[in-house]
Every structure is written in C-alpha cells, then in structure tokens.
Write a protein that holds these residues in place. Structure first.
Motif, short mmCIF file in Angstrom:
data_model
loop_
_atom_site.label_atom_id
_atom_site.label_comp_id
_atom_site.label_asym_id
_atom_site.label_seq_id
_atom_site.Cartn_x
_atom_site.Cartn_y
_atom_site.Cartn_z
N ALA A 9 0.47 -0.83 -0.25
CA ALA A 9 0.20 0.25 -0.38
C ALA A 9 0.84 1.52 -0.17
CB ALA A 9 -0.27 0.02 0.92
N ASN A 10 0.74 2.30 -0.54
CA ASN A 10 1.26 3.79 -0.69
C ASN A 10 1.24 4.00 0.35
OD1 ASN A 10 1.59 3.44 -3.24
ND2 ASN A 10 -0.24 4.30 -3.93
N PRO A 11 2.27 4.81 1.29
CA PRO A 11 2.13 5.34 2.31
C PRO A 11 0.87 6.50 2.97
CG PRO A 11 4.10 5.89 1.66
CD PRO A 11 3.37 4.69 0.73
N ASP A 12 1.38 6.56 4.13
CA ASP A 12 -0.39 7.53 4.01
C ASP A 12 0.25 8.84 4.01
OD1 ASP A 12 -2.62 9.12 4.70
OD2 ASP A 12 -2.94 8.59 6.93
N ASP A 13 0.85 8.98 3.26
CA ASP A 13 1.10 11.15 2.53
C ASP A 13 0.06 11.91 2.88
OD1 ASP A 13 2.65 13.37 3.05
OD2 ASP A 13 3.28 13.06 0.06
N ARG A 14 -0.03 12.99 4.06
CA ARG A 14 -1.29 13.90 4.36
C ARG A 14 -0.40 15.38 4.90
NH1 ARG A 14 -3.79 11.76 9.83
NH2 ARG A 14 -4.88 13.52 9.50
N SER A 15 0.94 15.28 4.16
CA SER A 15 1.56 16.10 4.58
C SER A 15 0.70 17.26 3.53
CB SER A 15 2.71 16.17 4.12
OG SER A 15 3.27 16.06 2.24
N ASP A 16 0.42 17.30 2.65
CA ASP A 16 -0.44 18.62 1.74
C ASP A 16 -1.83 18.52 2.07
OD1 ASP A 16 -0.85 16.57 0.12
OD2 ASP A 16 -0.07 17.73 -2.03
N ASN A 17 -2.61 17.66 2.96
CA ASN A 17 -3.93 17.80 2.71
C ASN A 17 -4.73 18.78 2.96
OD1 ASN A 17 -3.43 15.37 2.33
ND2 ASN A 17 -4.49 14.45 4.08
N VAL A 18 -3.97 19.92 3.96
CA VAL A 18 -3.96 21.55 4.57
C VAL A 18 -4.55 22.39 3.11
CG1 VAL A 18 -3.60 23.38 5.61
CG2 VAL A 18 -3.61 21.34 6.76
N GLU A 19 -3.54 21.69 2.05
CA GLU A 19 -3.39 23.16 1.35
C GLU A 19 -5.08 22.58 0.21
OE1 GLU A 19 0.31 23.63 3.16
OE2 GLU A 19 -0.59 21.67 2.49
N LYS A 20 -5.02 20.95 0.17
CA LYS A 20 -5.17 20.37 -1.01
C LYS A 20 -7.39 21.14 -0.71
CE LYS A 20 -2.81 16.61 -2.37
NZ LYS A 20 -3.02 15.63 -2.62
N LEU A 21 -7.04 20.50 1.14
CA LEU A 21 -8.67 21.21 1.40
C LEU A 21 -8.87 23.18 0.81
CD1 LEU A 21 -7.95 19.50 4.70
CD2 LEU A 21 -10.15 18.62 2.77
N GLN A 22 -8.00 23.74 1.58
CA GLN A 22 -7.79 24.77 1.20
C GLN A 22 -8.28 25.62 -0.61
OE1 GLN A 22 -4.30 26.15 2.86
NE2 GLN A 22 -5.00 27.14 4.56
N SER A 23 -7.81 24.71 -1.32
CA SER A 23 -8.32 24.44 -2.76
C SER A 23 -9.75 24.16 -2.85
CB SER A 23 -6.72 23.99 -3.63
OG SER A 23 -7.55 23.60 -4.20
N MET A 24 -9.84 23.28 -2.60
CA MET A 24 -11.34 22.80 -2.26
C MET A 24 -12.24 23.51 -2.12
SD MET A 24 -10.35 18.59 -0.84
CE MET A 24 -12.25 18.22 -0.97
N VAL A 25 -12.07 24.38 -0.48
CA VAL A 25 -13.02 25.43 0.04
C VAL A 25 -12.83 26.65 -1.75
CG1 VAL A 25 -13.39 27.27 1.96
CG2 VAL A 25 -12.82 25.06 2.37
N GLN A 26 -11.78 27.19 -1.85
CA GLN A 26 -12.08 28.19 -2.94
C GLN A 26 -12.50 27.53 -4.27
OE1 GLN A 26 -10.81 31.23 -2.56
NE2 GLN A 26 -11.74 31.57 -4.11
N ASN A 27 -12.25 26.52 -4.56
CA ASN A 27 -12.54 25.99 -6.10
C ASN A 27 -14.64 26.27 -5.48
OD1 ASN A 27 -11.06 25.54 -7.65
ND2 ASN A 27 -10.51 23.29 -7.11
N THR A 28 -15.10 25.53 -4.34
CA THR A 28 -16.65 25.63 -3.89
C THR A 28 -16.79 26.84 -4.27
OG1 THR A 28 -15.72 23.10 -2.98
CG2 THR A 28 -18.18 25.05 -2.40
#
Length: 80
Positions: A9-28
């Motif tokens: 399994a790919n390791p759980d890389d959560r290092s950029d989750n905050v940025e991804k979520l912020q981008s999702m907020v902006q898109n929404t």
C-alpha cells in the motif's frame, strides 16, 4: 510472469492535505458565485435548485474548514 509479486500500500502522505482542502474551499466558493450569477437567467424552478445546491455547497465548505483545522492540528503535532 511474476506470480509471487508482493503489493504494498502507498504510505499515508497527509503532508499537503491542508493545502488541498483550502483549494477545495476556494473552488466551492467560486462555484457558488458562478451559480448565483447564473440565477438572473434562471426560471423559478432552476433558481430553487441552484439555491438548494448552493446550500449544500456551504455545508461542504463548513466541513472542509473543520477538516482543515483537524489536519493543521495533526500537522503541528505529528509532522514537525
């Protein structure tokens, strides 16, 4: 053929989750604004659908922001 090939399994890389979520907020937010702009050309039925969808989008934004706080806290405590 490699029949005994092991899969990992790919390791759980959560290092950029905050940025991804912020981008999702902006898109929404942009989707909400575009939908509101389109309401001037919509029928009453279409307006009701747009308003309902925008309400769901606002709920999603609240959930994203809560998750951003959780991820930021995890990053602060775990990703030093």
């Amino acid at each position: 053929m490699e029949e005994n090939k092991q899969y990992r399994a790919n390791p759980d890389d959560r290092s950029d989750n905050v940025e991804k979520l912020q981008s999702m907020v902006q898109n929404t937010i942009e989707n909400i604004e575009e939908a509101q702009d389109s309401m001037q050309f919509a029928t009453e039925e279409e307006r009701a659908k747009i308003e309902a969808k925008n309400h769901r989008r606002e709920e999603s934004i609240a959930a994203f922001r809560s998750e951003i706080q959780d991820e930021a806290s995890s990053r602060k405590n775990s990703y030093k």
